[in-house]
Structures are given as C-alpha cells and as structure tokens.
Design an enzyme around this catalytic site. Structure first.
Site, PDB file in Angstrom:
ATOM      1  N   LYS A  10     -12.343 -34.510   9.185  1.00  0.00           N
ATOM      2  CA  LYS A  10     -13.239 -34.184   8.077  1.00  0.00           C
ATOM      3  C   LYS A  10     -14.311 -33.174   8.520  1.00  0.00           C
ATOM      4  CE  LYS A  10     -12.564 -38.909   6.249  1.00  0.00           C
ATOM      5  NZ  LYS A  10     -13.176 -40.106   5.589  1.00  0.00           N
ATOM      6  N   PHE A  58     -19.116 -44.593  -6.122  1.00  0.00           N
ATOM      7  CA  PHE A  58     -19.442 -43.756  -4.966  1.00  0.00           C
ATOM      8  C   PHE A  58     -18.509 -42.557  -4.809  1.00  0.00           C
ATOM      9  CE2 PHE A  58     -15.891 -45.486  -2.698  1.00  0.00           C
ATOM     10  CZ  PHE A  58     -15.836 -46.841  -3.031  1.00  0.00           C
ATOM     11  N   ARG A  93      -4.651 -46.117  12.737  1.00  0.00           N
ATOM     12  CA  ARG A  93      -5.760 -46.854  12.110  1.00  0.00           C
ATOM     13  C   ARG A  93      -6.525 -47.664  13.157  1.00  0.00           C
ATOM     14  NH1 ARG A  93      -7.219 -45.962   6.575  1.00  0.00           N
ATOM     15  NH2 ARG A  93      -8.289 -47.935   6.858  1.00  0.00           N
ATOM     16  N   THR A  99     -13.417 -48.824   8.367  1.00  0.00           N
ATOM     17  CA  THR A  99     -13.868 -47.758   7.465  1.00  0.00           C
ATOM     18  C   THR A  99     -15.357 -47.468   7.636  1.00  0.00           C
ATOM     19  OG1 THR A  99     -12.181 -48.416   5.869  1.00  0.00           O
ATOM     20  CG2 THR A  99     -13.999 -47.081   5.028  1.00  0.00           C
ATOM     21  N   ARG A 110     -14.243 -43.962  14.844  1.00  0.00           N
ATOM     22  CA  ARG A 110     -15.280 -44.086  13.822  1.00  0.00           C
ATOM     23  C   ARG A 110     -16.518 -44.797  14.374  1.00  0.00           C
ATOM     24  NH1 ARG A 110     -11.517 -45.721   8.565  1.00  0.00           N
ATOM     25  NH2 ARG A 110     -11.176 -43.589   7.818  1.00  0.00           N
ATOM     26  N   ASN A 123     -17.150 -41.106   8.309  1.00  0.00           N
ATOM     27  CA  ASN A 123     -16.327 -41.651   9.395  1.00  0.00           C
ATOM     28  C   ASN A 123     -15.353 -40.666  10.051  1.00  0.00           C
ATOM     29  OD1 ASN A 123     -14.542 -41.501   7.270  1.00  0.00           O
ATOM     30  ND2 ASN A 123     -14.554 -43.704   6.860  1.00  0.00           N
ATOM     31  N   HIS A 126      -9.749 -39.221   8.456  1.00  0.00           N
ATOM     32  CA  HIS A 126      -8.923 -40.006   7.528  1.00  0.00           C
ATOM     33  C   HIS A 126      -7.586 -40.268   8.180  1.00  0.00           C
ATOM     34  CE1 HIS A 126      -6.555 -41.190   4.037  1.00  0.00           C
ATOM     35  NE2 HIS A 126      -5.622 -40.394   4.527  1.00  0.00           N
TER      36      HIS A 126
HETATM   37  N1  UDP Z   1     -16.023 -44.877   1.311  1.00  0.00           N
HETATM   38  C1  UDP Z   1     -17.409 -45.072   1.251  1.00  0.00           C
HETATM   39  N2  UDP Z   1     -17.896 -46.256   0.780  1.00  0.00           N
HETATM   40  C2  UDP Z   1     -17.075 -47.275   0.382  1.00  0.00           C
HETATM   41  C3  UDP Z   1     -15.675 -47.071   0.447  1.00  0.00           C
HETATM   42  C4  UDP Z   1     -15.183 -45.865   0.909  1.00  0.00           C
HETATM   43  O1  UDP Z   1     -18.182 -44.185   1.610  1.00  0.00           O
HETATM   44  O2  UDP Z   1     -17.569 -48.342  -0.027  1.00  0.00           O
HETATM   45  C5  UDP Z   1     -15.495 -43.579   1.775  1.00  0.00           C
HETATM   46  C6  UDP Z   1     -15.241 -43.556   3.277  1.00  0.00           C
HETATM   47  O3  UDP Z   1     -15.545 -42.257   3.760  1.00  0.00           O
HETATM   48  C7  UDP Z   1     -13.747 -43.826   3.339  1.00  0.00           C
HETATM   49  C8  UDP Z   1     -13.228 -43.131   2.081  1.00  0.00           C
HETATM   50  O4  UDP Z   1     -14.261 -43.314   1.121  1.00  0.00           O
HETATM   51  O5  UDP Z   1     -13.160 -43.306   4.510  1.00  0.00           O
HETATM   52  C9  UDP Z   1     -11.919 -43.697   1.529  1.00  0.00           C
HETATM   53  O6  UDP Z   1     -12.031 -45.097   1.344  1.00  0.00           O
HETATM   54  P1  UDP Z   1     -10.902 -46.104   1.853  1.00  0.00           P
HETATM   55  O7  UDP Z   1     -11.221 -47.449   1.300  1.00  0.00           O
HETATM   56  O8  UDP Z   1      -9.540 -45.546   1.564  1.00  0.00           O
HETATM   57  O9  UDP Z   1     -11.162 -46.175   3.437  1.00  0.00           O
HETATM   58  P2  UDP Z   1     -10.287 -45.649   4.678  1.00  0.00           P
HETATM   59  O10 UDP Z   1      -8.829 -45.772   4.299  1.00  0.00           O
HETATM   60  O11 UDP Z   1     -10.702 -44.207   4.929  1.00  0.00           O
HETATM   61  O12 UDP Z   1     -10.654 -46.532   5.836  1.00  0.00           O
HETATM   62 MG    MG Z   2      -7.768 -45.229   2.616  1.00  0.00          MG
END
Ligand code: UDP
Ligand code: MG
Length: 148
Positions: A10, A58, A93, A99, A110, A123, A126
């Site tokens: 990112k 958000f 992952r 996350t 992360r 974070n 992705h």
């Molecule tokens: N995100 C956030 N707040 C939240 C949930 C998600 O800022 O409560 C952002 C975060 O940058 C995350 C992205 O949205 O990486 C996508 O969310 P996801 O639940 O898919 O998390 P990931 O798969 O990236 O762990």
């Molecule tokens: Mg995701």
C-alpha cells in the site's frame, strides 16, 4: 494445497521505503512469485477491490488511505504481486499478522510497521483472505497473460 494469493504493498508502506523489507519477508515464505506490477489505485479500483466493505461507515477513509490521500501522499501507485505455493493464502496472512496493527504480533509485518491512525488500520500490505477472494482479486488486478 497449492494456491495463489494477491498481495498489495500500500502507498503508506511505499512512502516509508518499506517495500524492500516487506518483500524480503514474503520471499522467505518459499512461495513462487507469479506476477508483479505497478498500478494506480484509482477510486474505482479501490471500491471494486474492497467491494466486501460496501456500506461500512469507515469505507471512505479506507479508500482515502488505500490511495495515499489520507496521509498526504499524492502518488497513487501500489505494487501488486501474485504469489503461489502450498497454503500460500494462510502463509502470507500469518506473515502479515492481524488486520489491526495495534493487535498484530510485533514480529509480523503489520505489527512491526503498521499503526492505527485517523480512524484507519494503516497496515502496509493487503493479502487475500480466502481462495474465492484470491481468484477474484487476481483477475481484478492482473490480465491473464501477466500471471505466469
Ligand atoms: N479496515 C479498517 N478498519 C476496520 C476494518 C478494516 O481500517 O474496522 C481497513 C484495514 O486497512 C483493512 C482493510 O480495511 O486492511 C480491509 O479490511 P479487511 O477486514 O478485509 O481486513 P484484511 O483482510 O486487510 O486483514
Ligand atoms: Mg480482507
């Protein structure tokens, strides 16, 4: 099981010059890099990529973060990769960590390099969460001939 996953570095990580250290960690997972490209994160692409977050309060902040704008980054490029191998999705992952960087183990990408700021989990990277997401995301980010 052999599978593919989409990885995005990112804009926050690119601007902090973390691309090298992140790729180094990912390359140590013993997966094969099958695709790599630089692509502009347009608003449209960000919305499509995070279609699972449609309607979340958000989402606008997340899109702003994914384009860099939230951090004043005017370069909207991201680095995209397809990695393939045994359990590629869960391996990547695990290397990323949770996350929310505040909750991620400190030895994960992360946990080490991310933060929670301006209402967004900033974070750095992705990675696809499951096989269905991976295939959808790979076809969104790459043309078939670009993944070898
Ligand atoms: N995100 C956030 N707040 C939240 C949930 C998600 O800022 O409560 C952002 C975060 O940058 C995350 C992205 O949205 O990486 C996508 O969310 P996801 O639940 O898919 O998390 P990931 O798969 O990236 O762990
Ligand atoms: Mg995701």
């Amino acid at each position: 099981m052999k599978e593919r996953t989409l990885i995005l570095i990112k804009p926050d990580a690119i601007s902090k010059k973390l691309t090298g250290v992140i790729l180094d960690r990912l390359l140590h997972l013993d997966l094969e890099m099958k695709g790599a490209k630089v692509r502009e994160m347009t608003e449209e692409l960000a919305r499509e990529h995070y279609s699972n977050l449609a309607g979340k309060p958000f989402l606008p902040s997340v899109i702003s973060f994914m384009r860099g704008d939230l951090n004043g980054i005017t370069d909207h490029r991201v680095y995209a990769f397809v990695f393939e191998g045994e359990d590629a999705i869960s391996k990547v992952r695990a290397a990323l960590g949770a996350t929310d960087p505040a909750k991620a183990d400190p030895w994960t990408i992360r946990g080490a390099f991310g933060c929670f700021k301006d209402g967004v989990m900033q974070n750095c990277v992705h990675a696809s969460g499951c096989k269905e997401d991976a295939e959808r995301e790979i076809s969104l980010w790459f043309n078939p001939g670009e993944v070898l």
